[in-house]
Scaffold this motif. Structure first.
Motif, PDB file in Angstrom:
ATOM      1  N   VAL A  85       0.838  -1.204   0.000  1.00  4.45           N
ATOM      2  CA  VAL A  85       0.000   0.000   0.000  1.00  4.45           C
ATOM      3  C   VAL A  85       0.871   1.252   0.000  1.00  4.45           C
ATOM      4  N   GLN A  89       0.970   4.100  -2.989  1.00  2.00           N
ATOM      5  CA  GLN A  89       0.669   5.507  -2.734  1.00  2.00           C
ATOM      6  C   GLN A  89       1.854   6.399  -3.077  1.00  2.00           C
ATOM      7  N   GLY A  92       1.933   6.718  -6.991  1.00  2.00           N
ATOM      8  CA  GLY A  92       0.829   7.514  -7.514  1.00  2.00           C
ATOM      9  C   GLY A  92       0.413   7.161  -8.933  1.00  2.00           C
ATOM     10  N   GLU A  94      -1.848   5.667 -12.075  1.00  2.00           N
ATOM     11  CA  GLU A  94      -3.270   5.602 -12.411  1.00  2.00           C
ATOM     12  C   GLU A  94      -3.635   4.134 -12.619  1.00  2.00           C
ATOM     13  N   GLU A 151     -10.094   1.276   1.809  1.00  2.00           N
ATOM     14  CA  GLU A 151     -10.813   2.539   1.965  1.00  2.00           C
ATOM     15  C   GLU A 151      -9.912   3.728   1.636  1.00  2.00           C
ATOM     16  N   ASN A 152      -8.680   3.689   2.120  1.00  2.00           N
ATOM     17  CA  ASN A 152      -7.739   4.773   1.840  1.00  2.00           C
ATOM     18  C   ASN A 152      -7.397   4.849   0.353  1.00  2.00           C
ATOM     19  N   LEU A 153      -7.196   3.675  -0.254  1.00  2.00           N
ATOM     20  CA  LEU A 153      -6.852   3.654  -1.678  1.00  2.00           C
ATOM     21  C   LEU A 153      -8.029   4.104  -2.543  1.00  2.00           C
ATOM     22  N   GLN A 155     -10.210   6.325  -1.751  1.00  3.08           N
ATOM     23  CA  GLN A 155     -10.219   7.788  -1.685  1.00  3.08           C
ATOM     24  C   GLN A 155      -9.107   8.378  -2.544  1.00  3.08           C
ATOM     25  N   THR A 156      -7.938   7.741  -2.487  1.00  2.00           N
ATOM     26  CA  THR A 156      -6.794   8.234  -3.256  1.00  2.00           C
ATOM     27  C   THR A 156      -7.053   8.166  -4.756  1.00  2.00           C
ATOM     28  N   TYR A 157      -7.650   7.054  -5.210  1.00  2.00           N
ATOM     29  CA  TYR A 157      -7.845   6.828  -6.647  1.00  2.00           C
ATOM     30  C   TYR A 157      -9.230   7.243  -7.142  1.00  2.00           C
ATOM     31  N   GLY A 158     -10.081   7.697  -6.237  1.00  2.00           N
ATOM     32  CA  GLY A 158     -11.390   8.178  -6.659  1.00  2.00           C
ATOM     33  C   GLY A 158     -12.377   7.090  -7.007  1.00  2.00           C
TER      34      GLY A 158
END
Length: 212
Positions: A85, A89, A92, A94, A151-153, A155-158
């Motif tokens: 993870v 992050q 970054g 796509e 959950e964090n990912l 949010q990070t990736y939309g």
């Protein structure tokens, strides 16, 4: 406690821990090869290069060793996923949901020995209440931690999850374990097993996510 006793403790404690870890390493191999029930204390000691005395100075019974091994396996898997993870992050990139889950779980993907060991632990837990309690706690902790990563990912990736993050994690991990076990029973080689697990978990992840 005297200075001599303190020094002795400092010297023997790491040595004892090293012995304990070697016994756990040996047990993981023997359990995966012949199963928990068929694995004897003698076979574990022989594989580790120790006597029965070394075994019983660290574990009262084979079941106690099994509990310790369950805890270690759980900790290693969580640490591997956490490292992946952090790496994702940091880069970054796509990524689509399926690719993201594949990258996330790739770090903790088990080879045949690991798959067999996990299956042995689960089978034993069905018959042993103490091990069952430890296994359920291990699974719950793993699902909770992976759920928080998801959950964090998201949010990070939309990504918008169609189910709660912990449920998402539980479904993915269950599919991962079941598919890996099926692949071993089907006689697939490691590469084919890896491919099949990736395909099924990625397909499920895609179905459980709505891009924002």
């Amino acid at each position: 406690m005297t200075d001599t006793q303190t020094a002795d403790t400092a010297v023997t404690s790491p040595r004892r821990e090293a012995t304990r870890q070697k016994l756990l390493d040996a047990a993981a191999l023997v359990f995966a090869e012949v199963g928990v029930d068929a694995a004897s204390v003698e076979a574990i000691c022989e594989r580790a290069g120790f006597t029965r005395g070394a075994f019983y100075s660290n574990f009262e019974t084979k079941d106690e060793l099994m509990l310790a091994l369950t805890e270690r396996v759980a900790g290693e898997k969580i640490d591997e996923v956490a490292d992946r993870v952090a790496a994702l992050q940091a880069r970054g990139e796509e990524l689509e949901p399926g690719d993201l889950v594949r990258r996330l779980l790739d770090a903790a993907f088990d080879k045949k020995q690991g798959i067999l060991l996990t299956s042995e632990i689960r089978t034993r837990a069905m018959r042993d209440p103490r091990l069952a309690k430890a296994y359920i706690e291990w699974q719950a902790n793993l699902v909770e931690r992976v759920g928080s990563f998801i959950e964090n990912l998201a949010q990070t990736y939309g990504f918008r999850l169609r189910v709660p993050a912990t449920e998402f994690a539980g479904l993915i991990l269950q599919t991962w374990e079941d598919t890996a076990a099926f692949a071993v029973m089907s006689g697939l080689d490691p590469e084919a097993t890896h491919t099949l697990v990736n395909e099924r978990t990625a397909r499920l992840a895609t179905a459980l996510v709505d891009p924002v």
